[in-house]
Design a protein around this motif. Sequence first.
Motif, PDB file in Angstrom:
ATOM      1  N   GLY A 165       4.839   2.347   2.992  1.00 34.38           N
ATOM      2  CA  GLY A 165       4.104   3.566   2.506  1.00 34.38           C
ATOM      3  C   GLY A 165       3.166   3.296   1.747  1.00 34.38           C
ATOM      4  O   GLY A 165       2.527   4.358   1.349  1.00 34.38           O
ATOM      5  N   ASP A 166       3.111   2.201   1.386  1.00 34.07           N
ATOM      6  CA  ASP A 166       2.026   1.907   0.032  1.00 34.07           C
ATOM      7  C   ASP A 166       0.653   1.942   0.950  1.00 34.07           C
ATOM      8  O   ASP A 166       0.434   1.668   2.071  1.00 34.07           O
ATOM      9  CB  ASP A 166       2.179   0.450  -0.305  1.00 34.07           C
ATOM     10  CG  ASP A 166       3.208   0.498  -1.523  1.00 34.07           C
ATOM     11  OD1 ASP A 166       3.543   1.274  -2.083  1.00 34.07           O
ATOM     12  OD2 ASP A 166       3.519  -0.712  -1.836  1.00 34.07           O
ATOM     13  N   LYS A 203     -16.689   4.074  -2.520  1.00 35.14           N
ATOM     14  CA  LYS A 203     -15.618   4.342  -1.709  1.00 35.14           C
ATOM     15  C   LYS A 203     -14.438   3.579  -1.905  1.00 35.14           C
ATOM     16  O   LYS A 203     -13.209   4.228  -1.943  1.00 35.14           O
ATOM     17  CB  LYS A 203     -15.962   4.380  -0.179  1.00 35.14           C
ATOM     18  CG  LYS A 203     -17.058   5.110   0.404  1.00 35.14           C
ATOM     19  CD  LYS A 203     -16.781   6.671   0.161  1.00 35.14           C
ATOM     20  CE  LYS A 203     -17.819   7.660   0.732  1.00 35.14           C
ATOM     21  NZ  LYS A 203     -17.278   8.921   0.642  1.00 35.14           N
ATOM     22  N   LEU A 204     -14.802   2.336  -2.192  1.00 31.12           N
ATOM     23  CA  LEU A 204     -13.613   1.234  -2.826  1.00 31.12           C
ATOM     24  C   LEU A 204     -13.067   2.016  -3.950  1.00 31.12           C
ATOM     25  O   LEU A 204     -11.656   2.023  -4.226  1.00 31.12           O
ATOM     26  CB  LEU A 204     -14.042   0.043  -2.850  1.00 31.12           C
ATOM     27  CG  LEU A 204     -13.150  -1.158  -3.392  1.00 31.12           C
ATOM     28  CD1 LEU A 204     -11.869  -1.227  -2.406  1.00 31.12           C
ATOM     29  CD2 LEU A 204     -13.937  -2.410  -3.639  1.00 31.12           C
ATOM     30  N   GLU A 205     -13.855   2.300  -4.879  1.00 30.23           N
ATOM     31  CA  GLU A 205     -13.475   2.670  -6.402  1.00 30.23           C
ATOM     32  C   GLU A 205     -12.550   4.026  -5.995  1.00 30.23           C
ATOM     33  O   GLU A 205     -11.496   4.080  -6.397  1.00 30.23           O
ATOM     34  CB  GLU A 205     -14.728   3.104  -7.043  1.00 30.23           C
ATOM     35  CG  GLU A 205     -14.246   3.672  -8.284  1.00 30.23           C
ATOM     36  CD  GLU A 205     -14.306   2.643  -9.428  1.00 30.23           C
ATOM     37  OE1 GLU A 205     -13.095   2.333 -10.183  1.00 30.23           O
ATOM     38  OE2 GLU A 205     -15.185   2.032  -9.950  1.00 30.23           O
ATOM     39  N   LEU A 206     -12.746   4.810  -5.122  1.00 26.11           N
ATOM     40  CA  LEU A 206     -12.173   6.087  -4.934  1.00 26.11           C
ATOM     41  C   LEU A 206     -10.743   5.791  -4.447  1.00 26.11           C
ATOM     42  O   LEU A 206      -9.844   6.041  -4.755  1.00 26.11           O
ATOM     43  CB  LEU A 206     -12.706   6.979  -3.992  1.00 26.11           C
ATOM     44  CG  LEU A 206     -12.260   8.393  -3.643  1.00 26.11           C
ATOM     45  CD1 LEU A 206     -11.962   9.304  -4.818  1.00 26.11           C
ATOM     46  CD2 LEU A 206     -13.069   9.138  -2.258  1.00 26.11           C
ATOM     47  N   ALA A 207     -10.585   4.704  -3.176  1.00 27.37           N
ATOM     48  CA  ALA A 207      -9.513   4.360  -2.804  1.00 27.37           C
ATOM     49  C   ALA A 207      -8.460   3.633  -3.918  1.00 27.37           C
ATOM     50  O   ALA A 207      -7.368   3.952  -3.876  1.00 27.37           O
ATOM     51  CB  ALA A 207      -9.621   3.366  -1.600  1.00 27.37           C
ATOM     52  N   LEU A 208      -9.169   3.089  -4.544  1.00 29.01           N
ATOM     53  CA  LEU A 208      -8.152   2.181  -5.778  1.00 29.01           C
ATOM     54  C   LEU A 208      -7.676   3.281  -6.793  1.00 29.01           C
ATOM     55  O   LEU A 208      -6.694   3.200  -7.240  1.00 29.01           O
ATOM     56  CB  LEU A 208      -9.163   1.271  -6.312  1.00 29.01           C
ATOM     57  CG  LEU A 208      -9.521  -0.130  -5.409  1.00 29.01           C
ATOM     58  CD1 LEU A 208     -10.252  -1.021  -6.256  1.00 29.01           C
ATOM     59  CD2 LEU A 208      -8.268  -0.510  -4.655  1.00 29.01           C
ATOM     60  N   SER A 209      -8.713   4.115  -7.039  1.00 27.16           N
ATOM     61  CA  SER A 209      -8.290   5.197  -8.158  1.00 27.16           C
ATOM     62  C   SER A 209      -7.050   6.154  -7.628  1.00 27.16           C
ATOM     63  O   SER A 209      -6.410   6.717  -8.394  1.00 27.16           O
ATOM     64  CB  SER A 209      -9.556   5.977  -8.520  1.00 27.16           C
ATOM     65  OG  SER A 209      -9.860   6.813  -7.494  1.00 27.16           O
ATOM     66  N   ALA A 212      -4.585   2.792  -4.009  1.00 22.67           N
ATOM     67  CA  ALA A 212      -4.339   1.816  -3.272  1.00 22.67           C
ATOM     68  C   ALA A 212      -3.739   0.492  -3.657  1.00 22.67           C
ATOM     69  O   ALA A 212      -4.146  -0.070  -4.626  1.00 22.67           O
ATOM     70  CB  ALA A 212      -5.581   1.470  -2.511  1.00 22.67           C
ATOM     71  N   ARG A 213      -2.776  -0.195  -3.011  1.00 22.09           N
ATOM     72  CA  ARG A 213      -2.121  -1.280  -3.833  1.00 22.09           C
ATOM     73  C   ARG A 213      -2.731  -2.732  -3.339  1.00 22.09           C
ATOM     74  O   ARG A 213      -2.421  -3.695  -3.732  1.00 22.09           O
ATOM     75  CB  ARG A 213      -0.579  -1.205  -3.430  1.00 22.09           C
ATOM     76  CG  ARG A 213      -0.040  -0.166  -4.048  1.00 22.09           C
ATOM     77  CD  ARG A 213      -0.001   0.024  -5.412  1.00 22.09           C
ATOM     78  NE  ARG A 213       0.834  -1.152  -5.964  1.00 22.09           N
ATOM     79  CZ  ARG A 213       1.890  -1.484  -6.199  1.00 22.09           C
ATOM     80  NH1 ARG A 213       2.832  -0.353  -5.814  1.00 22.09           N
ATOM     81  NH2 ARG A 213       2.521  -2.358  -6.762  1.00 22.09           N
ATOM     82  N   GLN A 246      -4.274  -5.485 -10.985  1.00 23.64           N
ATOM     83  CA  GLN A 246      -3.106  -5.585 -10.276  1.00 23.64           C
ATOM     84  C   GLN A 246      -3.034  -5.529  -8.657  1.00 23.64           C
ATOM     85  O   GLN A 246      -2.216  -5.557  -7.756  1.00 23.64           O
ATOM     86  CB  GLN A 246      -2.061  -4.531 -10.823  1.00 23.64           C
ATOM     87  CG  GLN A 246      -2.586  -3.106 -10.332  1.00 23.64           C
ATOM     88  CD  GLN A 246      -3.877  -2.573 -10.717  1.00 23.64           C
ATOM     89  OE1 GLN A 246      -4.405  -3.296 -11.753  1.00 23.64           O
ATOM     90  NE2 GLN A 246      -4.045  -1.448 -10.417  1.00 23.64           N
ATOM     91  N   VAL A 247      -4.239  -5.182  -8.092  1.00 18.81           N
ATOM     92  CA  VAL A 247      -4.440  -4.991  -6.579  1.00 18.81           C
ATOM     93  C   VAL A 247      -4.532  -6.354  -5.851  1.00 18.81           C
ATOM     94  O   VAL A 247      -5.413  -7.106  -6.319  1.00 18.81           O
ATOM     95  CB  VAL A 247      -5.576  -4.159  -6.479  1.00 18.81           C
ATOM     96  CG1 VAL A 247      -6.102  -4.023  -4.909  1.00 18.81           C
ATOM     97  CG2 VAL A 247      -5.623  -2.813  -6.927  1.00 18.81           C
TER      98      VAL A 247
END
Length: 430
Positions: A165-166, A203-209, A212-213, A246-247
Amino acid sequence: MIDGKTASEIFDCIRQHVTCGMLSAGETLPPVRELAAQLNVNRNTVAAAYKRLVTSGLAQSLGRNGTVIKGALIPTAQEGGNPYTPLTDLSSGNPAPACLPDLSRYLTQLTPHHRLYGDAPVSPNLKQWATQWMQDAVPAAGKIDITSGAIDAIERLLNAHLLPGDSVAVEDPCFLSSINMLRYAGFSASPVSVDHEGMQPEKLELALSKGARAVIITPRAHNPTGCSLSAARAAALQEILARYPQVLVIVDDHFALLSSSAWHPVIAVETLCWAVVRSMSKTLGPDLRLAIVASDPATSARLRLRLNAGSQWISHLLQDLVHACLRDEEYQQTLTQNRLFYASQQQKLASALQHYGHNIPPGDGLNMWLPLENHSQTLAFMLAKSGWLVREGEAFGVSTPAHGLRITLSTLSDNDINKLAADIHQALER
């Protein structure tokens, strides 16, 4: 509608409802307390059934918003060609057979001896070679492990760090095997758009915010688009990753030995868990499916639990054969020629298309990506009538279809390339 007295019975009942369509993707299951009262069972029994649904990938836990059905897993597009097609197959994503090493040359050099349960899982000779090769690709001193290909490495790494689920940030469009692996492993793919320089930073910033683990980045020869990270783009991504230490960062450098693009580091020094994966499948052939993984010590320790010497190490015979190829000076010269060949194939088709007014910049890797505004099926059918089997691009999309064609260039002669360009032009003009 849902019945059962044990966690297994409740799980089997819900699974059957999903399979037969009585429960659809997006439907929310009853709250644990409510279903437990309805079935007259302990709440822990229902909670265990729901947990198993999430682990199996049939459902997703949304915390206070409940447990939602993800839908039954259905067969999806797979990598590889069609050995039965009468057409010229440009859909496979395979390397050129003529570029693969003559294994008979190296088999005679081996002095095999039995390796037993408990022996070191990584061949010392290959480990020494890989350590030297990887030292410029990693942000700090790391450990070397061997897996059965890049997808095997990525799946083991994700399972070692994440829970079903992550969310995992991936390029969009994305390599088919990566999409399938994430789906079957129960992870949620968070799409990050790519352009000619690779992952788009915003787009990466958005996914991490959004939580996204982990993130999987292809630095060179992205499949299917052929894009590679520029120095500026790599630096921008690295800056973003530094804010999310932490990602888990996985760099899938699958075309490392054959790429015509420069290596630009993307892992930030602040990143706690990282891995660089370099596969031999494109260089030495899919039958020598082996990947070298360099990772930080903690990540390596977790990975080794899934590559234990008791049952899951990679064949030492395979490792010895790979090492024999890689250390051979004559084959190193062949690698240089192969690198030039693949780059030349890209350039030749780009030039041939340019002749007809189609500006498709050459990429890196085995394939060229032909972007389209609409669904690719019509164009693929027209090319099939001209004798070409190409890969329709929609399946490469993570959340929405990717309109384009992926064309494998490995086996094309110069005459083939010119004819293909003419046929593409004719199909586009209709």
